[in-house]
Design a protein around this motif. Structure first.
Motif: not given
Length: 258
Positions: A8-9, A23-25, A29, A31, A35, A38-39, A59, A66
């Motif tokens: 998500n952002i 940002f996060y995953h 993290n 991408l 994402l 969106e970023l 992040s 990342c």
């Protein structure tokens, strides 16, 4: 294994003109294309906001800033067009930072790998912790850091970029990254990092916005061709990712060797 679309952002704007894009995953993290797109849009839209003076890019989590491209998504690419489209995601984020009229500060709290190093290099100013070691692992998976190389080389120079690229399996320390120019300041831990980040952004937000915009233009002189250049580089990576060598290497990393 976390799903590709689990990230998500988030966006936050303070009353003093500091906007924070995070940002996060769950997969370190990394991408995926969604994402990255969106970023890019968040950076562009925030740059157009007249109430914003400074943009902070960060992040979530503590250990990894990342991990670069989503390997889960890379193994699903089946043609050159899809490959070029994916890698152009990093190109668009870098160019969004470059072309934003606002000063972009990047906060690097942990390790940065591949495209994550590219994000740090896209900053106008970059703050990190001592745990923010860096690695360009692209050669190890058969693709090369083609998209991010202009941004990284601009910050650390060709000799350091050569070392970082050729030593594709080795992390370089945050102190090394600071000495070479990727990081501007390095702190003991996240608490000190965030205190310094808050102090810096507060000061920057108090400066004349036109002066900040003028400075931004000076900082990126000579990069006017990057829209075309990074798109061309994305096509190179997009073709290489289809090779049997790269697909096998990616599967190895996904099996636990990353």
């Amino acid at each position: 294994m976390p799903a590709i679309d689990n990230g998500n952002i988030s966006f936050e704007k303070s009353t003093n003109g500091v906007a924070t894009i995070s940002f996060y995953h769950p997969a370190q993290n990394s991408l995926p294309a969604s994402l990255l797109n969106e970023l890019t849009q968040n950076i562009i839209q925030t740059g157009e906001d007249k109430e914003v003076r400074v943009i902070v890019l960060k992040s979530g989590g503590e250990r990894t800033f990342c991990a670069g491209a989503s390997f889960d998504e890379l193994v699903q690419i089946k043609d050159k067009e899809a490959g070029a489209l994916f890698f152009s995601g990093f190109a668009k984020v870098i160019n969004a930072c470059r072309k934003s009229p606002k000063i972009v500060i990047v906060r690097v709290q942990g390790k940065a790998v591949g495209g994550g190093v590219g994000l740090a290099a896209a900053a106008d100013y970059c703050l990190a912790t001592q745990f923010a070691s860096i690695k360009l692992s692209e050669l190890a998976i058969g693709i090369g850091p083609f998209v991010i190389s202009p941004a990284v080389t601009r910050k650390i120079g060709l000799p350091a970029f050569s070392q970082l690229t050729i030593r594709a399996s080795d992390f370089q320390t945050a102190e090394w990254a600071c000495d070479k120019g990727l990081y501007n300041e390095v702190y003991e831990d996240i608490t000190e990092l965030d205190a310094a980040l808050d102090e810096l952004t507060q000061k920057l937000a108090s400066y004349h916005p036109d002066a900040l915009t003028g400075l931004k233009q000076i900082l990126w002189e000579g990069t006017e061709d990057w829209d075309e250049l990074l798109t061309q580089r994305a096509a190179i990576s997009g073709e290489l990712v289809l090779s049997a060598f790269t697909q096998q290497a990616l599967q190895g990393f996904l099996s636990g060797n990353r």
